[in-house]
Design an enzyme around this catalytic site. Sequence first.
Site, PDB file in Angstrom:
ATOM      1  N   CYS A   1       0.659  -1.248   0.178  1.00 34.97           N
ATOM      2  CA  CYS A   1       0.076   0.060  -0.042  1.00 34.97           C
ATOM      3  C   CYS A   1       0.935   1.111  -0.008  1.00 34.97           C
ATOM      4  O   CYS A   1       1.441   1.710  -0.979  1.00 34.97           O
ATOM      5  CB  CYS A   1      -0.951  -0.094   1.139  1.00 34.97           C
ATOM      6  SG  CYS A   1      -2.250   1.078   0.875  1.00 34.97           S
TER       7      CYS A   1
ATOM      8  N   ARG B   1     -12.225   6.886  -0.602  1.00 27.65           N
ATOM      9  CA  ARG B   1     -11.236   5.925  -0.171  1.00 27.65           C
ATOM     10  C   ARG B   1     -11.662   4.643  -0.669  1.00 27.65           C
ATOM     11  O   ARG B   1     -12.746   4.384  -0.698  1.00 27.65           O
ATOM     12  CB  ARG B   1     -10.950   5.673   1.371  1.00 27.65           C
ATOM     13  CG  ARG B   1     -10.403   6.984   1.905  1.00 27.65           C
ATOM     14  CD  ARG B   1      -9.917   6.562   3.422  1.00 27.65           C
ATOM     15  NE  ARG B   1      -8.814   5.632   3.433  1.00 27.65           N
ATOM     16  CZ  ARG B   1      -7.522   6.249   3.275  1.00 27.65           C
ATOM     17  NH1 ARG B   1      -7.376   7.460   3.169  1.00 27.65           N
ATOM     18  NH2 ARG B   1      -6.678   5.348   3.697  1.00 27.65           N
TER      19      ARG B   1
ATOM     20  N   HIS C   1      -3.612  -5.406   2.290  1.00 20.98           N
ATOM     21  CA  HIS C   1      -3.192  -5.773   3.685  1.00 20.98           C
ATOM     22  C   HIS C   1      -4.057  -7.042   3.944  1.00 20.98           C
ATOM     23  O   HIS C   1      -4.425  -7.767   3.026  1.00 20.98           O
ATOM     24  CB  HIS C   1      -3.817  -4.613   4.425  1.00 20.98           C
ATOM     25  CG  HIS C   1      -3.389  -3.349   4.201  1.00 20.98           C
ATOM     26  ND1 HIS C   1      -2.208  -2.870   4.758  1.00 20.98           N
ATOM     27  CD2 HIS C   1      -3.982  -2.388   3.586  1.00 20.98           C
ATOM     28  CE1 HIS C   1      -2.060  -1.646   4.397  1.00 20.98           C
ATOM     29  NE2 HIS C   1      -2.901  -1.239   3.650  1.00 20.98           N
TER      30      HIS C   1
HETATM   31  N1  GLN Z   1      -1.725   6.849   2.732  1.00 20.65           N
HETATM   32  C1  GLN Z   1      -1.934   6.028   1.616  1.00 20.65           C
HETATM   33  C2  GLN Z   1      -3.364   5.982   1.145  1.00 20.65           C
HETATM   34  O1  GLN Z   1      -4.271   6.408   1.839  1.00 20.65           O
HETATM   35  C3  GLN Z   1      -1.953   4.384   1.895  1.00 20.65           C
HETATM   36  C4  GLN Z   1      -2.422   3.676   2.861  1.00 20.65           C
HETATM   37  C5  GLN Z   1      -2.210   2.426   3.393  1.00 20.65           C
HETATM   38  O2  GLN Z   1      -1.173   2.109   3.336  1.00 20.65           O
HETATM   39  N2  GLN Z   1      -3.441   1.821   3.639  1.00 20.65           N
HETATM   40  O3  GLN Z   1      -3.257   6.006  -0.070  1.00 20.65           O
END
Ligand code: GLN
Length: 247
Positions: free
Chosen positions: A94, A128, A195
Site C-alpha cells: 500500500c 477511499r 493488507h
Molecule cells: N496513505 C495511503 C493512502 O491512503 C496508503 C494507505 C495504506 O497504506 N493503507 O492511499
Amino acid sequence: MTSFIIAHLYPNLMNLYGDRGNLICLQKRLEWLGYDCRVKSLDIGDEWNFADVDMIFMGGGSDREQSLVYDDLQCKKEELWREIKNGFPVLFICGSYQLLGSYYLTGQGFKMEGLNYFDFFSEGGPKRLIGNIVVEVKNNNETYQVIGFENHGGYTYFNDTTLRPWGKVIKGHGNNGKDHTEGIIFNNLIGTYLHGPLLPKNPAVADFFIRVMMARKGINIDSGCLTDKIENYARQQVLAKVMKIKS
Ligand code: GLN
C-alpha cells in the site's frame, strides 16, 4: 541450521491492518520447513546492508507516516534499485507500494516524491477504496486467487504500459477502481494494495518469497510437508463470503 533474516522497514511507522502478520507467516513457514528466520527492524537513519538480509518488507502507513519515511528512503534509493534489478525479494504494501512510482499526491494536495523506479503515479481520488478484495495472479505458472483487504485514498495509474500489474481484480478496487489492475510485479518485487495480512491468507504467495530466498542461498524448496489444509479451508470460507458481497 540455515537461517534467514528479513528486514522490516520502519516497523513503527509503516504497519497497518495486520501487515506484521506477513513476517510472522514467513517466519513460521520457514520454521516448519526446518529453517531459522529472524526479523531485523530498520528505522529512520539506520544503515542498510543487503549482504546481511534475505528479503525486505515494508507495510502500509497513513499519509503522515508515509511522508516521514520518504526522505530516509531517498538516501537508500540507488542501492535498493540495484538490488531489485538483481532479483532481491521485496514486498511493499500500500503506502510503500505507492512510493515506488514517481509521486503520491494526497487528497489534501500534499505531494511526496516517489523513488521513481517505475513510471506510475498515485493521486488521492474522490473516495477511499476500502473493502475485501480478490485478485487473480500468476504464481509459479498457475492462476491463484489472492485474497486481501484494501483501504487507500491514493489511486494508482501506470504511465508506462509495459509495467506488469501483479494481478487482475475479480472483486474490489485494486490500483484505481477502474482498470481492474492490482499492484505491480517486477523480478522478485511485489508491490500491492493488499493488507489482510496478505501472506497468511495466501500461503502460495508466501512460498513465492520463500522459494526466492532459498534459491538465492542455493537451496530448493520442498514445501511438500506443508499441506496448507487449514489455510486452504480458511481461504475457501473467505472467498465464498467475499464473492457473494455486491460491490
Ligand atoms: N496513505 C495511503 C493512502 O491512503 C496508503 C494507505 C495504506 O497504506 N493503507 O492511499
